[in-house]
Scaffold this motif. Structure first.
Motif, PDB file in Angstrom:
ATOM      1  N   LEU A   1      10.221  15.974  13.876  1.00 28.30           N
ATOM      2  CA  LEU A   1       8.861  16.158  14.363  1.00 28.30           C
ATOM      3  C   LEU A   1       8.113  17.196  13.523  1.00 28.30           C
ATOM      4  O   LEU A   1       6.902  17.045  13.268  1.00 28.30           O
ATOM      5  CB  LEU A   1       8.890  16.592  15.828  1.00 28.30           C
ATOM      6  N   ALA A   2       8.807  18.219  13.057  1.00 27.25           N
ATOM      7  CA  ALA A   2       8.168  19.245  12.227  1.00 27.25           C
ATOM      8  C   ALA A   2       7.713  18.664  10.889  1.00 27.25           C
ATOM      9  O   ALA A   2       6.600  18.955  10.419  1.00 27.25           O
ATOM     10  CB  ALA A   2       9.122  20.410  12.004  1.00 27.25           C
ATOM     11  N   PHE A   3       8.543  17.841  10.263  1.00 28.39           N
ATOM     12  CA  PHE A   3       8.151  17.245   8.979  1.00 28.39           C
ATOM     13  C   PHE A   3       7.034  16.223   9.168  1.00 28.39           C
ATOM     14  O   PHE A   3       6.179  16.071   8.287  1.00 28.39           O
ATOM     15  CB  PHE A   3       9.362  16.598   8.314  1.00 28.39           C
ATOM     16  N   ALA A   4       7.015  15.525  10.295  1.00 29.26           N
ATOM     17  CA  ALA A   4       5.904  14.610  10.567  1.00 29.26           C
ATOM     18  C   ALA A   4       4.602  15.385  10.732  1.00 29.26           C
ATOM     19  O   ALA A   4       3.537  14.948  10.261  1.00 29.26           O
ATOM     20  CB  ALA A   4       6.201  13.786  11.816  1.00 29.26           C
ATOM     21  N   THR A   5       4.679  16.549  11.369  1.00 30.44           N
ATOM     22  CA  THR A   5       3.488  17.390  11.516  1.00 30.44           C
ATOM     23  C   THR A   5       3.022  17.920  10.160  1.00 30.44           C
ATOM     24  O   THR A   5       1.810  17.959   9.875  1.00 30.44           O
ATOM     25  CB  THR A   5       3.785  18.556  12.464  1.00 30.44           C
ATOM     26  N   ALA A   6       3.974  18.326   9.323  1.00 28.78           N
ATOM     27  CA  ALA A   6       3.614  18.814   7.990  1.00 28.78           C
ATOM     28  C   ALA A   6       2.984  17.718   7.142  1.00 28.78           C
ATOM     29  O   ALA A   6       2.015  17.958   6.403  1.00 28.78           O
ATOM     30  CB  ALA A   6       4.850  19.370   7.295  1.00 28.78           C
ATOM     31  N   ALA A   7       3.516  16.483   7.251  1.00 31.33           N
ATOM     32  CA  ALA A   7       2.922  15.371   6.507  1.00 31.33           C
ATOM     33  C   ALA A   7       1.509  15.080   6.981  1.00 31.33           C
ATOM     34  O   ALA A   7       0.617  14.764   6.175  1.00 31.33           O
ATOM     35  CB  ALA A   7       3.804  14.131   6.656  1.00 31.33           C
TER      36      ALA A   7
ATOM     37  N   GLU B   1      -0.799  17.590   5.453  1.00 31.45           N
ATOM     38  CA  GLU B   1      -1.046  17.297   4.040  1.00 31.45           C
ATOM     39  C   GLU B   1      -2.059  16.179   3.848  1.00 31.45           C
ATOM     40  O   GLU B   1      -2.729  16.120   2.817  1.00 31.45           O
ATOM     41  CB  GLU B   1       0.268  16.935   3.339  1.00 31.45           C
ATOM     42  N   THR B   2      -2.182  15.274   4.805  1.00 32.86           N
ATOM     43  CA  THR B   2      -3.178  14.208   4.662  1.00 32.86           C
ATOM     44  C   THR B   2      -4.602  14.767   4.670  1.00 32.86           C
ATOM     45  O   THR B   2      -5.507  14.150   4.106  1.00 32.86           O
ATOM     46  CB  THR B   2      -3.027  13.180   5.789  1.00 32.86           C
TER      47      THR B   2
ATOM     48  N   ARG C   1      -3.152  11.307  -4.443  1.00 30.74           N
ATOM     49  CA  ARG C   1      -2.666  12.674  -4.401  1.00 30.74           C
ATOM     50  C   ARG C   1      -1.604  12.867  -3.327  1.00 30.74           C
ATOM     51  O   ARG C   1      -0.696  13.708  -3.470  1.00 30.74           O
ATOM     52  CB  ARG C   1      -3.833  13.636  -4.159  1.00 30.74           C
ATOM     53  N   PHE C   2      -1.665  12.093  -2.253  1.00 31.54           N
ATOM     54  CA  PHE C   2      -0.683  12.233  -1.174  1.00 31.54           C
ATOM     55  C   PHE C   2       0.697  11.758  -1.590  1.00 31.54           C
ATOM     56  O   PHE C   2       1.706  12.187  -1.003  1.00 31.54           O
ATOM     57  CB  PHE C   2      -1.149  11.467   0.066  1.00 31.54           C
ATOM     58  N   VAL C   3       0.771  10.892  -2.602  1.00 31.49           N
ATOM     59  CA  VAL C   3       2.069  10.393  -3.058  1.00 31.49           C
ATOM     60  C   VAL C   3       2.972  11.540  -3.480  1.00 31.49           C
ATOM     61  O   VAL C   3       4.199  11.496  -3.306  1.00 31.49           O
ATOM     62  CB  VAL C   3       1.871   9.381  -4.204  1.00 31.49           C
ATOM     63  N   ARG C   4       2.392  12.606  -4.002  1.00 28.12           N
ATOM     64  CA  ARG C   4       3.194  13.739  -4.482  1.00 28.12           C
ATOM     65  C   ARG C   4       3.898  14.484  -3.353  1.00 28.12           C
ATOM     66  O   ARG C   4       4.899  15.170  -3.602  1.00 28.12           O
ATOM     67  CB  ARG C   4       2.304  14.699  -5.269  1.00 28.12           C
ATOM     68  N   VAL C   5       3.402  14.374  -2.140  1.00 29.31           N
ATOM     69  CA  VAL C   5       4.037  15.060  -1.008  1.00 29.31           C
ATOM     70  C   VAL C   5       4.599  14.065   0.008  1.00 29.31           C
ATOM     71  O   VAL C   5       4.904  14.448   1.145  1.00 29.31           O
ATOM     72  CB  VAL C   5       3.024  15.998  -0.315  1.00 29.31           C
ATOM     73  N   SER C   6       4.752  12.815  -0.406  1.00 29.51           N
ATOM     74  CA  SER C   6       5.301  11.812   0.514  1.00 29.51           C
ATOM     75  C   SER C   6       6.772  12.067   0.824  1.00 29.51           C
ATOM     76  O   SER C   6       7.323  11.461   1.746  1.00 29.51           O
ATOM     77  CB  SER C   6       5.129  10.409  -0.069  1.00 29.51           C
TER      78      SER C   6
END
Length: 351
Positions: A156-162, A165-166, A174-179
């Motif tokens: 859940l934390a990584f989903a929140t971080a993603a 980033e959006t 640009r979002f591909v770099r943090v996918s």
């Protein structure tokens, strides 16, 4: 003159139906982005109807369930409804509203930005239910349930971080770099689902140890791998890792999210209802509160559909009793005296 001065790649004078899609929308791919989301939304709507039916059936068959279970089901339905609304809005905004604005296809709208957080929340709620089942199996499984909870919190934390980033990375390019944030989140979901599937499989095998069953261990593992969402998490992780430069994984995970909610409701509805099993009273008797507590624990396990472990076998105490018969010496001689008297009966007495 004008046609000779036109650049080689110009589409001037060419009918619009003959112009390639890449020339109309340079740098924008439709098939593997919003086309995949559209297909995923179609399939997701079908599964959402199934979830609605299962939710209605749950509240109809189990109106007296614990408030925690009812809250889990209601929260899952609310998240699934929100997910459906966001999927419809994504398709309408990009494929209808932005039909003549191809540059809008390169940036994210609010619905697609919040999609990762919504998916992570659905996975967290549904898998928390299975972690609770593991916790109720027994004392030895509780530490596994705690570790599973940490994996779910990490997912859940990584989903929140993603999701955050959006809003920072405005364009999809640009979002591909943090996918990789989404990939790590699904990796943690796979670990949590794997631990839940292993614990429930071993518990089921132990509960059936005293029964003649033909179910192989592979069959049991496959059933729990599907019911707990393990296979769904594995395929979601594969799609996120392989297709991280497009939106195919978004279309697949739209369907996968429905399967998480479906597995939760299927497990709850597979229990015996009160009408099916009738009234089961509590026999307190001389055992008093201890038996009542045991029945309460069993009732809670049945509500969460926990595999029942066989009760511990009582220790057998072998007691041997040896009896000895001792006859009195006087009693032993008594029959002989009687026989002597009998033998002398009828003889004349000499005075």
């Amino acid at each position: 003159m004008d046609s000779a001065a036109a650049p080689p790649n110009s589409t001037a004078g060419i009918p619009i139906q003959d112009i390639p899609l890449d020339a109309l929308f340079p740098g924008v791919a439709i098939d593997n982005t919003f086309g995949a989301i559209l297909l995923g939304t179609f399939l997701g709507l079908t599964l959402f109807g199934l979830n609605l039916h299962q939710t209605f059936r749950y509240f109809r068959l189990f109106p007296n369930d614990a408030p925690l279970l009812r809250t889990v089901v209601f929260l899952t339905l609310a998240l699934e409804t929100m997910h459906t609304i966001m999927g419809i809005h994504i398709c309408y905004f990009y494929l209808v509203t932005s039909y003549f604005n191809p540059l809008a296809l390169k940036t994210g709208v609010w619905s697609i930005k919040l999609l990762s957080l919504n998916m992570g929340a659905v996975m967290f709620v549904s898998q928390s239910f299975f972690a609770r089942r593991v916790y109720l199996i027994g004392k030895h499984q509780r530490y596994m349930a705690v570790v599973t909870s940490f994996f779910l919190l990490g997912e859940l934390a990584f989903a929140t971080a993603a999701t955050a980033e959006t809003y920072i990375q405005v364009t999809f390019e640009r979002f591909v770099r943090v996918s990789w944030l989404i990939s790590v989140g699904y990796s943690m979901a796979v670990c949590a689902d794997g631990m839940v599937a292993i614990c429930l499989t071993m518990a089921l095998r132990r509960s059936r140890a005293n029964h003649a069953r033909n179910d192989s261990l592979l069959d049991v593992i496959l059933v729990y791998a599907i019911n707990t969402g393990l296979l769904t998490s594995v395929f979601s992780l594969i799609f996120v890792t392989v297709y991280n430069n497009n939106l195919i994984y978004v279309g697949f995970n739209t369907v996968a999210t429905r399967l998480y909610a479906n597995s939760l409701l299927a497990v709850l509805n597979s229990r015996r209802s009160l009408v099916d099993r009738g009234a089961e009273g509590f026999e307190t008797g001389s055992l008093g509160l201890s038996l009542y507590q045991a029945q309460a624990v069993k009732a809670e396990q049945e509500q969460w559909n926990v595999p029942q472990l066989p009760p511990p076998q009582p220790k057998v105490i072998d007691i041997k009793v040896t009896t000895e018969m001792v006859r009195d010496a006087a009693a032993a001689c008594e029959p002989e005296d009687v026989s002597d008297v009998g033998s002398q009966k009828g003889e004349p007495l000499h005075m």
